[in-house]
Design a protein around this motif. Sequence first.
Motif, PDB file in Angstrom:
ATOM      1  N   LEU A  98       0.830  -1.205   0.000  1.00  0.00           N
ATOM      2  CA  LEU A  98       0.000   0.000   0.000  1.00  0.00           C
ATOM      3  C   LEU A  98       0.865   1.255   0.000  1.00  0.00           C
ATOM      4  O   LEU A  98       0.654   2.177  -0.798  1.00  0.00           O
ATOM      5  CB  LEU A  98      -0.908  -0.018   1.227  1.00  0.00           C
TER       6      LEU A  98
ATOM      7  N   ALA B 214     -13.137   5.535   7.236  1.00  0.00           N
ATOM      8  CA  ALA B 214     -13.866   5.698   5.974  1.00  0.00           C
ATOM      9  C   ALA B 214     -14.413   7.110   5.853  1.00  0.00           C
ATOM     10  O   ALA B 214     -14.270   7.769   4.812  1.00  0.00           O
ATOM     11  CB  ALA B 214     -14.985   4.670   5.878  1.00  0.00           C
TER      12      ALA B 214
ATOM     13  N   VAL C  50      -6.312   3.105  -0.609  1.00  0.00           N
ATOM     14  CA  VAL C  50      -6.713   2.271   0.522  1.00  0.00           C
ATOM     15  C   VAL C  50      -6.251   0.843   0.270  1.00  0.00           C
ATOM     16  O   VAL C  50      -5.989   0.439  -0.860  1.00  0.00           O
ATOM     17  CB  VAL C  50      -8.250   2.291   0.744  1.00  0.00           C
TER      18      VAL C  50
ATOM     19  N   ARG D 265      -6.728  -3.474   0.879  1.00  0.00           N
ATOM     20  CA  ARG D 265      -7.788  -4.482   0.871  1.00  0.00           C
ATOM     21  C   ARG D 265      -7.524  -5.415   2.053  1.00  0.00           C
ATOM     22  O   ARG D 265      -6.681  -6.291   2.000  1.00  0.00           O
ATOM     23  CB  ARG D 265      -7.754  -5.252  -0.451  1.00  0.00           C
TER      24      ARG D 265
ATOM     25  N   LEU E  24     -12.944  -7.137   0.293  1.00  0.00           N
ATOM     26  CA  LEU E  24     -12.681  -5.709   0.190  1.00  0.00           C
ATOM     27  C   LEU E  24     -12.532  -5.056   1.556  1.00  0.00           C
ATOM     28  O   LEU E  24     -11.694  -4.179   1.744  1.00  0.00           O
ATOM     29  CB  LEU E  24     -13.797  -5.036  -0.610  1.00  0.00           C
TER      30      LEU E  24
ATOM     31  N   SER F 191     -12.563   0.067   2.890  1.00  0.00           N
ATOM     32  CA  SER F 191     -12.335   0.225   1.451  1.00  0.00           C
ATOM     33  C   SER F 191     -13.649   0.256   0.681  1.00  0.00           C
ATOM     34  O   SER F 191     -13.809   1.030  -0.267  1.00  0.00           O
ATOM     35  CB  SER F 191     -11.444  -0.910   0.931  1.00  0.00           C
ATOM     36  N   GLN F 192     -14.599  -0.589   1.079  1.00  0.00           N
ATOM     37  CA  GLN F 192     -15.881  -0.605   0.388  1.00  0.00           C
ATOM     38  C   GLN F 192     -16.594   0.735   0.531  1.00  0.00           C
ATOM     39  O   GLN F 192     -17.146   1.268  -0.447  1.00  0.00           O
ATOM     40  CB  GLN F 192     -16.763  -1.720   0.927  1.00  0.00           C
TER      41      GLN F 192
ATOM     42  N   VAL G   6     -14.786   3.354  -1.701  1.00  0.00           N
ATOM     43  CA  VAL G   6     -15.087   3.148  -3.119  1.00  0.00           C
ATOM     44  C   VAL G   6     -16.504   3.624  -3.439  1.00  0.00           C
ATOM     45  O   VAL G   6     -16.755   4.227  -4.478  1.00  0.00           O
ATOM     46  CB  VAL G   6     -14.906   1.667  -3.505  1.00  0.00           C
TER      47      VAL G   6
ATOM     48  N   VAL H  21     -10.140   6.444  -6.634  1.00  0.00           N
ATOM     49  CA  VAL H  21      -9.745   5.641  -5.476  1.00  0.00           C
ATOM     50  C   VAL H  21      -8.927   4.445  -5.953  1.00  0.00           C
ATOM     51  O   VAL H  21      -9.363   3.715  -6.851  1.00  0.00           O
ATOM     52  CB  VAL H  21     -10.967   5.135  -4.687  1.00  0.00           C
TER      53      VAL H  21
ATOM     54  N   VAL I  88      -7.415   0.828  -4.867  1.00  0.00           N
ATOM     55  CA  VAL I  88      -7.520  -0.257  -3.894  1.00  0.00           C
ATOM     56  C   VAL I  88      -6.349  -1.197  -4.139  1.00  0.00           C
ATOM     57  O   VAL I  88      -6.224  -1.790  -5.218  1.00  0.00           O
ATOM     58  CB  VAL I  88      -8.851  -1.015  -4.038  1.00  0.00           C
TER      59      VAL I  88
END
Length: 299
Positions: free
Chosen positions: A159, A235, A250, A252, A263, A267-268, A271, A278, A280
Motif C-alpha cells: 500500500l 472511511a 486504501v 484491501r 474488500l 475500502s468498500q 469506493v 480511489v 484499492v
Amino acid sequence: MARPVIVGVDDPESAGAAVDWAADEARSRGMRLHLVHAWLWEPDQAPESLDARAARRAGEDALRVVAERAAARHPDIEVSSGVVDTSPREALVALSAEAGLLVLGSRGSGGFQGLLVGSTSLHVAAHAACPVVVVRTPATDATDGIAVGVEGREPSDDLLEFAFDSARRHGLPLRAIHAWSYPLILGPGHTLPPVYESGHVVAEEQRLLAEVMAGWQERYPDVPVEEDAVRAGPARHLVALSRTHQLVVVGRHGTPEGPFGRLGSVSQAVVHHAHCPVAVVPPPGPRPQNVRFGPADGA
C-alpha cells in the motif's frame, strides 16, 4: 515485458475520464495501455432489435473511439485494445493477473449504472490480483495531492509503496491518515483497561504513524509528507478528504468470510462514496500465470 495499464471500457462517453486517467498513468509508468471491452451475450435480456454481431460491433466501435482519444492525448505511449467474450467481472479479474494496474470508469464495464455503488466495481476491487483504480472525475477544487489510509499497527508495504510511488511520479504531496479510536471498555466479567489519558493516547498514535512513515520518507526524500493521526472513523475521514485530493489510496484488508468480503468495510465505503479516483491495493500474494491477452480484436 512490463505489465500494462488495463482500462475497462463500456462506452466512450462514460469511459472518457477513466481512459484519460489511465493514459496519464501509463505514460508516467512507462507502460503500454490496453483497453478492453468485455461483454456476455444474453439474448433473453437484450432488446429485440439487437443481435450478437451488432452488440460486438458496438463494443469494437467504442474501443476504437477511446483508443484514438488515448493516442491523441499521449502519442508516445503504445495503445492496444480488444473485445473479450465473457462477463465484465470475470474478464477484468482474469486480466488483472497480468496487469500492472487496472482502471475502471464511473459506470464500469457491463452497463452498470453508478460504478461506485455497483456490483461489478466492488467484485473487481475485491478480487483483482493488481491494484484497481476506480475513476470518478475529480472536482474542480481537488487541489491537494494523494491521501493514503495507513494502519499504524499492521502497515502494508504494498500500500505504502503504491502511494509513495504515485506521489513521486506525479510530483504530488502525500497525506498519510492513521485513524484511531479508544479501545472498548467491555464491562463486567472482563479485564478493564486503565483509565485513559487522552494526551498519552494521542501521542502514542502519532508515534505509531511516525515510526511507520520514517523508513518510507528516507526512501522517497523528494515526496512531501503530512502525517495525520486522527481520532475518527477512517472511511468517513478519507471520504471527506476525497473532496480536495486527487487520489485516495486504501488497502484491501477483508476476508472471504467477513461481512464485507475481501474488500473490507473501510475500502468498500470509500469506493462507494469518494469524490475522486480511489486506488484499492491488494495484499501480497501469488498471481496466476495462465492469462494472456494480445494487442487487439478491434484495435
